[in-house]
Write an enzyme that holds these catalytic residues in place. Structure first.
Site, PDB file in Angstrom:
ATOM      1  N   THR A 129      31.306  60.641  23.509  1.00 41.65           N
ATOM      2  CA  THR A 129      31.772  61.892  22.910  1.00 41.65           C
ATOM      3  C   THR A 129      30.699  62.968  22.923  1.00 41.65           C
ATOM      4  O   THR A 129      29.499  62.654  22.936  1.00 41.65           O
ATOM      5  CB  THR A 129      32.201  61.605  21.450  1.00 41.65           C
ATOM      6  OG1 THR A 129      32.427  62.840  20.785  1.00 41.65           O
ATOM      7  CG2 THR A 129      31.130  60.870  20.664  1.00 41.65           C
ATOM      8  N   ASP A 130      31.146  64.226  22.846  1.00 41.49           N
ATOM      9  CA  ASP A 130      30.187  65.339  22.728  1.00 41.49           C
ATOM     10  C   ASP A 130      29.547  65.377  21.334  1.00 41.49           C
ATOM     11  O   ASP A 130      28.556  66.077  21.129  1.00 41.49           O
ATOM     12  CB  ASP A 130      30.871  66.687  23.030  1.00 41.49           C
ATOM     13  CG  ASP A 130      32.080  66.988  22.146  1.00 41.49           C
ATOM     14  OD1 ASP A 130      32.426  66.171  21.280  1.00 41.49           O
ATOM     15  OD2 ASP A 130      32.677  68.077  22.331  1.00 41.49           O
ATOM     16  N   GLU A 131      30.128  64.607  20.385  1.00 44.69           N
ATOM     17  CA  GLU A 131      29.625  64.690  19.007  1.00 44.69           C
ATOM     18  C   GLU A 131      28.209  64.117  18.875  1.00 44.69           C
ATOM     19  O   GLU A 131      27.529  64.368  17.883  1.00 44.69           O
ATOM     20  CB  GLU A 131      30.593  63.993  18.043  1.00 44.69           C
ATOM     21  CG  GLU A 131      31.970  64.624  18.142  1.00 44.69           C
ATOM     22  CD  GLU A 131      32.944  64.260  17.032  1.00 44.69           C
ATOM     23  OE1 GLU A 131      32.498  63.936  15.925  1.00 44.69           O
ATOM     24  OE2 GLU A 131      34.154  64.312  17.301  1.00 44.69           O
TER      25      GLU A 131
ATOM     26  N   TYR B 165      30.187  58.324  12.546  1.00 44.35           N
ATOM     27  CA  TYR B 165      30.865  58.096  13.834  1.00 44.35           C
ATOM     28  C   TYR B 165      29.967  58.521  14.994  1.00 44.35           C
ATOM     29  O   TYR B 165      29.718  57.751  15.931  1.00 44.35           O
ATOM     30  CB  TYR B 165      32.184  58.876  13.881  1.00 44.35           C
ATOM     31  CG  TYR B 165      32.749  59.033  15.284  1.00 44.35           C
ATOM     32  CD1 TYR B 165      33.186  57.926  16.003  1.00 44.35           C
ATOM     33  CD2 TYR B 165      32.815  60.290  15.899  1.00 44.35           C
ATOM     34  CE1 TYR B 165      33.693  58.069  17.308  1.00 44.35           C
ATOM     35  CE2 TYR B 165      33.311  60.441  17.190  1.00 44.35           C
ATOM     36  CZ  TYR B 165      33.744  59.327  17.887  1.00 44.35           C
ATOM     37  OH  TYR B 165      34.236  59.455  19.172  1.00 44.35           O
TER      38      TYR B 165
ATOM     39  N   LYS C  31      28.216  56.244  18.023  1.00 43.47           N
ATOM     40  CA  LYS C  31      28.446  56.455  19.463  1.00 43.47           C
ATOM     41  C   LYS C  31      27.111  56.734  20.157  1.00 43.47           C
ATOM     42  O   LYS C  31      26.880  56.276  21.287  1.00 43.47           O
ATOM     43  CB  LYS C  31      29.419  57.628  19.689  1.00 43.47           C
ATOM     44  CG  LYS C  31      30.842  57.366  19.251  1.00 43.47           C
ATOM     45  CD  LYS C  31      31.550  56.247  20.005  1.00 43.47           C
ATOM     46  CE  LYS C  31      31.840  56.569  21.445  1.00 43.47           C
ATOM     47  NZ  LYS C  31      32.700  55.510  22.083  1.00 43.47           N
TER      48      LYS C  31
HETATM   49  P1  NAD Z   1      41.639  55.463  19.259  1.00 38.93           P
HETATM   50  O1  NAD Z   1      41.092  55.318  17.884  1.00 38.93           O
HETATM   51  O2  NAD Z   1      42.961  56.108  19.447  1.00 38.93           O
HETATM   52  O3  NAD Z   1      41.762  54.015  19.937  1.00 38.93           O
HETATM   53  C1  NAD Z   1      40.764  53.045  19.828  1.00 38.93           C
HETATM   54  C2  NAD Z   1      41.334  51.726  20.338  1.00 38.93           C
HETATM   55  O4  NAD Z   1      40.274  50.745  20.268  1.00 38.93           O
HETATM   56  C3  NAD Z   1      42.497  51.193  19.497  1.00 38.93           C
HETATM   57  O5  NAD Z   1      43.532  50.738  20.340  1.00 38.93           O
HETATM   58  C4  NAD Z   1      41.882  50.046  18.718  1.00 38.93           C
HETATM   59  O6  NAD Z   1      42.812  49.022  18.412  1.00 38.93           O
HETATM   60  C5  NAD Z   1      40.815  49.558  19.690  1.00 38.93           C
HETATM   61  N1  NAD Z   1      39.711  48.855  19.010  1.00 38.93           N
HETATM   62  C6  NAD Z   1      39.035  49.268  17.899  1.00 38.93           C
HETATM   63  N2  NAD Z   1      38.118  48.338  17.576  1.00 38.93           N
HETATM   64  C7  NAD Z   1      38.197  47.347  18.502  1.00 38.93           C
HETATM   65  C8  NAD Z   1      37.493  46.139  18.710  1.00 38.93           C
HETATM   66  N3  NAD Z   1      36.515  45.750  17.879  1.00 38.93           N
HETATM   67  N4  NAD Z   1      37.820  45.373  19.771  1.00 38.93           N
HETATM   68  C9  NAD Z   1      38.826  45.766  20.615  1.00 38.93           C
HETATM   69  N5  NAD Z   1      39.539  46.890  20.467  1.00 38.93           N
HETATM   70  C10 NAD Z   1      39.214  47.679  19.415  1.00 38.93           C
HETATM   71  O7  NAD Z   1      40.508  56.190  20.085  1.00 38.93           O
HETATM   72  P2  NAD Z   1      40.638  57.266  21.259  1.00 38.93           P
HETATM   73  O8  NAD Z   1      40.831  58.596  20.665  1.00 38.93           O
HETATM   74  O9  NAD Z   1      41.590  56.743  22.282  1.00 38.93           O
HETATM   75  O10 NAD Z   1      39.151  57.228  21.846  1.00 38.93           O
HETATM   76  C11 NAD Z   1      38.802  56.347  22.913  1.00 38.93           C
HETATM   77  C12 NAD Z   1      37.335  56.510  23.205  1.00 38.93           C
HETATM   78  O11 NAD Z   1      37.066  57.870  23.549  1.00 38.93           O
HETATM   79  C13 NAD Z   1      36.431  56.186  22.016  1.00 38.93           C
HETATM   80  O12 NAD Z   1      35.315  55.485  22.488  1.00 38.93           O
HETATM   81  C14 NAD Z   1      36.045  57.537  21.458  1.00 38.93           C
HETATM   82  O13 NAD Z   1      34.771  57.484  20.855  1.00 38.93           O
HETATM   83  C15 NAD Z   1      36.028  58.378  22.714  1.00 38.93           C
HETATM   84  N6  NAD Z   1      36.314  59.805  22.515  1.00 38.93           N
HETATM   85  C16 NAD Z   1      37.482  60.208  21.943  1.00 38.93           C
HETATM   86  C17 NAD Z   1      37.744  61.573  21.798  1.00 38.93           C
HETATM   87  C18 NAD Z   1      39.051  62.077  21.221  1.00 38.93           C
HETATM   88  O14 NAD Z   1      39.219  63.294  21.123  1.00 38.93           O
HETATM   89  N7  NAD Z   1      39.983  61.236  20.866  1.00 38.93           N
HETATM   90  C19 NAD Z   1      36.797  62.514  22.214  1.00 38.93           C
HETATM   91  C20 NAD Z   1      35.596  62.053  22.764  1.00 38.93           C
HETATM   92  C21 NAD Z   1      35.375  60.695  22.933  1.00 38.93           C
HETATM   93  P1  TYD Z   2      39.533  65.787  14.383  1.00 34.20           P
HETATM   94  O1  TYD Z   2      40.827  65.807  15.128  1.00 34.20           O
HETATM   95  O2  TYD Z   2      39.372  64.831  13.242  1.00 34.20           O
HETATM   96  O3  TYD Z   2      38.392  65.593  15.473  1.00 34.20           O
HETATM   97  P2  TYD Z   2      36.766  65.715  15.318  1.00 34.20           P
HETATM   98  O4  TYD Z   2      36.405  65.671  13.897  1.00 34.20           O
HETATM   99  O5  TYD Z   2      36.321  64.505  16.063  1.00 34.20           O
HETATM  100  O6  TYD Z   2      36.410  67.007  15.996  1.00 34.20           O
HETATM  101  O7  TYD Z   2      39.270  67.249  13.824  1.00 34.20           O
HETATM  102  C1  TYD Z   2      39.243  68.380  14.676  1.00 34.20           C
HETATM  103  C2  TYD Z   2      38.864  69.577  13.825  1.00 34.20           C
HETATM  104  O8  TYD Z   2      39.918  69.827  12.901  1.00 34.20           O
HETATM  105  C3  TYD Z   2      37.619  69.348  12.981  1.00 34.20           C
HETATM  106  O9  TYD Z   2      36.890  70.573  12.889  1.00 34.20           O
HETATM  107  C4  TYD Z   2      38.161  68.977  11.621  1.00 34.20           C
HETATM  108  C5  TYD Z   2      39.461  69.755  11.551  1.00 34.20           C
HETATM  109  N1  TYD Z   2      40.548  69.144  10.755  1.00 34.20           N
HETATM  110  C6  TYD Z   2      41.216  69.917   9.793  1.00 34.20           C
HETATM  111  O10 TYD Z   2      40.894  71.106   9.575  1.00 34.20           O
HETATM  112  N2  TYD Z   2      42.221  69.325   9.082  1.00 34.20           N
HETATM  113  C7  TYD Z   2      42.590  68.026   9.270  1.00 34.20           C
HETATM  114  O11 TYD Z   2      43.502  67.540   8.543  1.00 34.20           O
HETATM  115  C8  TYD Z   2      41.910  67.256  10.276  1.00 34.20           C
HETATM  116  C9  TYD Z   2      42.283  65.820  10.526  1.00 34.20           C
HETATM  117  C10 TYD Z   2      40.902  67.872  10.995  1.00 34.20           C
END
Ligand code: NAD
Ligand code: TYD
Length: 369
Positions: free
Chosen positions: A133-135, A159, A163
């Site tokens: 992630t960019d975070e 989080y 990561k």
């Molecule tokens: P998500 O939370 O929707 O899905 C995570 C999946 O991992 C779930 O299916 C969960 O059951 C599985 N999981 C959790 N713990 C586990 C374990 N111990 N063993 C096996 N499976 C396990 O997450 P996402 O949004 O699909 O993100 C996927 C990846 O991308 C993550 O690594 C996250 O850090 C990264 N990422 C997500 C975003 C975003 O915007 N969603 C942005 C940047 C990076």
């Molecule tokens: P989120 O989807 O939780 O992603 P991340 O924290 O990883 O960026 O949140 C996106 C942005 O939206 C973040 O600035 C927090 C804000 N946010 C709200 O304002 N209200 C909400 O209920 C949630 C879940 C997020």
């Protein structure tokens, strides 16, 4: 033909990746390993479950023996590692599982890959792709240049810290043991199959149920939005053409404040699913549901990602604009009401109550009128 192990394939991005990959490479072997936490949903994989080249394993990435067995038995040569605890707000309430899955789980996978591909039987061409992630880069001041691959790590939430730790372990396994790794760090994704705890699906689902649309703080926090299929294409390009040992930033060059996101969603909903005021039966905009609530502790003000390296080296180009991506997302949630309604169970309501219940609202009248 490749043989892939996709961890976290029942989660949001993982499921989209599975569908994307099998559409483009229908003959590859695809094994999904997922622990089915609250965020994992087997229904998201329903369209591929019956394919003979697909296999779902309900298991934990921390189970090193299981992973080693799968790698051998299935002759896996590519791991695409999505599995993680992924929600910042949950990491604030309970960081432990983030350390266990994101740090220890990634390390367990790395050990299994090294043992199978390097120590036991030499698999000369293998790949461990780590999705991050960019975070990990922390927060940006207004006007500061976007994060690039050389931006120093400065994670601010449990989080992001977990990561960051996993990214460092992946890097170390390349430099120390020669494991063939790549890492991608991407910005906020949105699209089909996203669990309604993240901003976009939460706002959509609350709006469709006539519930308040919670915005943290002043709503001027900025995120850089990426349609999930563009992310999947980026990961594909890193797998196909990326240089081993390298990191690639994947983003949509689409910075928006949270208020802009919520207001755009409300306008699209007004157009696609007009809302009647329950009292007067007149049409009323969804934006009247917008509610400002107490800010997230340590809330990063701005994320923005520079995908220049992926664009130059890999030809990466996001294809969706924010509006086209949101339209597709909204259409998907409107057409797949069964998918998201089945998630609104007691466990989900418990999270909503624990997280939002205690937060005081401080509505801004100018926006609500
Ligand atoms: P998500 O939370 O929707 O899905 C995570 C999946 O991992 C779930 O299916 C969960 O059951 C599985 N999981 C959790 N713990 C586990 C374990 N111990 N063993 C096996 N499976 C396990 O997450 P996402 O949004 O699909 O993100 C996927 C990846 O991308 C993550 O690594 C996250 O850090 C990264 N990422 C997500 C975003 C975003 O915007 N969603 C942005 C940047 C990076
Ligand atoms: P989120 O989807 O939780 O992603 P991340 O924290 O990883 O960026 O949140 C996106 C942005 O939206 C973040 O600035 C927090 C804000 N946010 C709200 O304002 N209200 C909400 O209920 C949630 C879940 C997020």
């Amino acid at each position: 033909m490749s043989r892939l192990l996709v961890t976290g394939g029942a989660g949001f991005i993982g499921a989209n990746f599975v569908h994307y990959w099998l559409r483009h490479y229908p003959h590859d072997r695809m094994v999904v390993l997922d622990a089915l936490t609250y965020a994992g949903n087997r229904a998201s994989l329903a369209p591929v479950e019956r394919k003979s080249n697909f296999r779902f394993i309900h298991g934990d990435i921390r189970d090193q023996a299981l992973v080693e067995r799968l790698l051998k038995e299935e002759g896996i040569d590519i791991i695409v590692h999505f599995a993680a605890e992924s929600h910042v707000d949950r990491s604030i309430l309970g960081p432990d599982t983030f350390i266990e899955t994101n740090v220890l789980g990634t390390h367990s996978l790395l050990k299994a890959a090294k043992k199978t591909w390097i120590d036991a039987s030499h698999v000369p061409f293998h790949r461990f792709h780590h999705v991050s992630t960019d975070e990990v880069y922390g927060t940006l001041a207004p006007g500061a240049p976007p994060f690039c691959e050389t931006t120093p790590y400065a994670p601010n939430s449990p989080y992001a810290a977990s990561k960051a730790a996993s990214d460092h372990l992946v890097r170390a396994y390349y430099h120390t043991y020669g494991l063939q790794v790549t890492t991608s760090n991407c910005s906020n994704n949105y699209g089909p199959f996203q669990f309604p705890e993240k901003l976009i699906p939460l706002i959509l689902i609350n709006a469709l149920q006539g519930k308040p649309l919670p915005v943290y703080g002043d709503g001027y926090h900025v995120r850089d939005w990426l349609y999930v299929e563009d992310h999947c294409r980026g990961v594909e390009q890193v797998l196909r053409q990326g240089r081993v040992g390298e990191t690639y930033n994947i983003g949509g060059r689409c910075e928006k404040t949270n208020l802009e996101v919520v207001q755009t969603l409300c306008s699209l909903l007004d157009e696609m699913r007009p809302r009647l005021d329950p009292r007067s039966s007149d049409l009323v905009s969804y934006v009247s549901l917008l509610t400002f609530i107490k800010d997230r502790p340590g809330h990063d003000r701005r994320y923005a990602i520079d995908p220049g390296k992926a664009m130059t080296e890999l030809g990466y180009r996001p294809q969706e604009s924010f509006e086209s991506g949101l339209r597709k997302t909204l259409a998907w949630y409107l057409e797949n009401e069964n998918w998201w309604r089945s998630l609104l169970d007691a466990r989900y309501e418990g999270w909503i109550e624990a997280h939002y219940g205690a937060k005081t609202t401080n509505a801004t009248p100018s926006l609500l009128s």
